[in-house]
Design a protein around this motif. Sequence first.
Motif, mmCIF file in Angstrom:
data_model
loop_
_atom_site.group_PDB
_atom_site.id
_atom_site.type_symbol
_atom_site.label_atom_id
_atom_site.label_comp_id
_atom_site.label_asym_id
_atom_site.label_seq_id
_atom_site.Cartn_x
_atom_site.Cartn_y
_atom_site.Cartn_z
ATOM 1 N N ALA A 136 4.919 13.904 0.753
ATOM 2 C CA ALA A 136 4.964 13.096 1.965
ATOM 3 C C ALA A 136 4.433 11.716 1.583
ATOM 4 O O ALA A 136 3.514 11.596 0.771
ATOM 5 N N MET A 137 5.040 10.659 2.142
ATOM 6 C CA MET A 137 4.623 9.315 1.738
ATOM 7 C C MET A 137 4.405 8.410 2.936
ATOM 8 O O MET A 137 4.940 8.618 4.008
ATOM 9 N N PHE A 138 3.578 7.402 2.691
ATOM 10 C CA PHE A 138 3.317 6.309 3.616
ATOM 11 C C PHE A 138 3.339 5.033 2.789
ATOM 12 O O PHE A 138 2.805 5.012 1.680
ATOM 13 N N ASP A 139 3.971 3.995 3.294
ATOM 14 C CA ASP A 139 3.840 2.701 2.625
ATOM 15 C C ASP A 139 3.779 1.570 3.633
ATOM 16 O O ASP A 139 4.293 1.658 4.734
ATOM 17 N N TRP A 140 3.067 0.533 3.226
ATOM 18 C CA TRP A 140 2.946 -0.717 3.978
ATOM 19 C C TRP A 140 3.371 -1.803 3.001
ATOM 20 O O TRP A 140 2.778 -1.958 1.934
ATOM 21 N N VAL A 141 4.418 -2.528 3.371
ATOM 22 C CA VAL A 141 4.940 -3.611 2.536
ATOM 23 C C VAL A 141 4.961 -4.858 3.403
ATOM 24 O O VAL A 141 5.617 -4.882 4.445
ATOM 25 N N GLU A 142 4.213 -5.890 2.976
ATOM 26 C CA GLU A 142 4.064 -7.090 3.797
ATOM 27 C C GLU A 142 4.299 -8.341 2.955
ATOM 28 O O GLU A 142 3.655 -8.539 1.931
ATOM 29 N N PHE A 143 5.212 -9.177 3.417
ATOM 30 C CA PHE A 143 5.535 -10.440 2.757
ATOM 31 C C PHE A 143 4.907 -11.596 3.537
ATOM 32 O O PHE A 143 4.653 -11.478 4.738
ATOM 33 N N ALA A 144 4.687 -12.714 2.880
ATOM 34 C CA ALA A 144 4.102 -13.883 3.531
ATOM 35 C C ALA A 144 5.084 -14.526 4.519
ATOM 36 O O ALA A 144 4.673 -15.119 5.512
ATOM 37 N N ILE B 9 0.882 -1.163 0.000
ATOM 38 C CA ILE B 9 0.000 0.000 0.000
ATOM 39 C C ILE B 9 0.919 1.212 0.000
ATOM 40 O O ILE B 9 1.703 1.402 0.937
ATOM 41 N N HIS B 10 0.857 1.997 -1.054
ATOM 42 C CA HIS B 10 1.658 3.220 -1.153
ATOM 43 C C HIS B 10 0.728 4.411 -1.277
ATOM 44 O O HIS B 10 -0.211 4.374 -2.067
ATOM 45 N N GLN B 11 1.007 5.436 -0.513
ATOM 46 C CA GLN B 11 0.208 6.656 -0.584
ATOM 47 C C GLN B 11 1.127 7.867 -0.568
ATOM 48 O O GLN B 11 2.138 7.884 0.136
ATOM 49 N N GLY B 12 0.759 8.871 -1.358
ATOM 50 C CA GLY B 12 1.463 10.143 -1.374
ATOM 51 C C GLY B 12 0.512 11.232 -0.927
ATOM 52 O O GLY B 12 -0.665 11.217 -1.277
ATOM 53 N N HIS B 13 1.026 12.155 -0.143
ATOM 54 C CA HIS B 13 0.183 13.203 0.433
ATOM 55 C C HIS B 13 0.873 14.558 0.326
ATOM 56 O O HIS B 13 2.085 14.641 0.222
ATOM 57 N N MET B 14 0.085 15.597 0.423
ATOM 58 C CA MET B 14 0.545 16.978 0.554
ATOM 59 C C MET B 14 1.615 17.352 -0.475
ATOM 60 O O MET B 14 2.716 17.747 -0.123
ATOM 61 N N PRO B 15 1.322 17.229 -1.766
ATOM 62 C CA PRO B 15 2.340 17.545 -2.764
ATOM 63 C C PRO B 15 2.689 19.030 -2.774
ATOM 64 O O PRO B 15 1.829 19.889 -2.644
ATOM 65 N N GLU B 16 3.967 19.290 -2.906
ATOM 66 C CA GLU B 16 4.481 20.630 -3.153
ATOM 67 C C GLU B 16 5.108 20.565 -4.543
ATOM 68 O O GLU B 16 6.114 19.892 -4.725
ATOM 69 N N ILE B 17 4.516 21.231 -5.512
ATOM 70 C CA ILE B 17 4.970 21.133 -6.901
ATOM 71 C C ILE B 17 5.199 22.532 -7.443
ATOM 72 O O ILE B 17 4.354 23.416 -7.280
#
Length: 168
Positions: A91-99, A70-78
């Motif tokens: 700003a980013m958030f990610d959730w990376v899950e392996f078995a 799950i990757h999310q990007g927030h609050m872009p400054e461009i």
Amino acid sequence: MSIVDQNPRDIDAIKQLKARYFRFLDTKRWADLRRQFTDDARFAGTNKPFSGADEFVARTSVRLQPAMTIHQGHMPEIILTSDHTARGIWAMFDWVEFATPIAEGRGKGWRGYIGYGHYEEEYRKEHGVWKISFMSHSRIRMNPVMGDPQPMLEGWLATSKEDWLSDR
């Protein structure tokens, strides 16, 4: 570099580009992900350097294909730096899950991680289409994902692999 007039359409197109990047990454649409980059794209802030967009997508696909992400990007400054170039910070958030737990290197023994940080990027418009020409990824914090994997509940909606936005 001087900052040019900030065209809201170009800024919105860059936001759409980054949204596609995250969606194609999480739905594992590797060929579509590759098309979000210029051919000469550069990468920084990774454990091992990439020689270009093809290698970035190839190695990312091998690493993340077995993972739920799950990757999310927030609050872009461009900012637009010319009629065909721009820079941005997300700003980013990610959730990376392996078995199964990670076998070696950073995070050994973790089943994945939850990350927080920033993307710093450069964009270039080629043939009227904005693409990522430089990407640097830095993390402020990483939390381990431990324990047994959680089962997917029957009847929950799966992510669509088709291109919902295309002409049908």
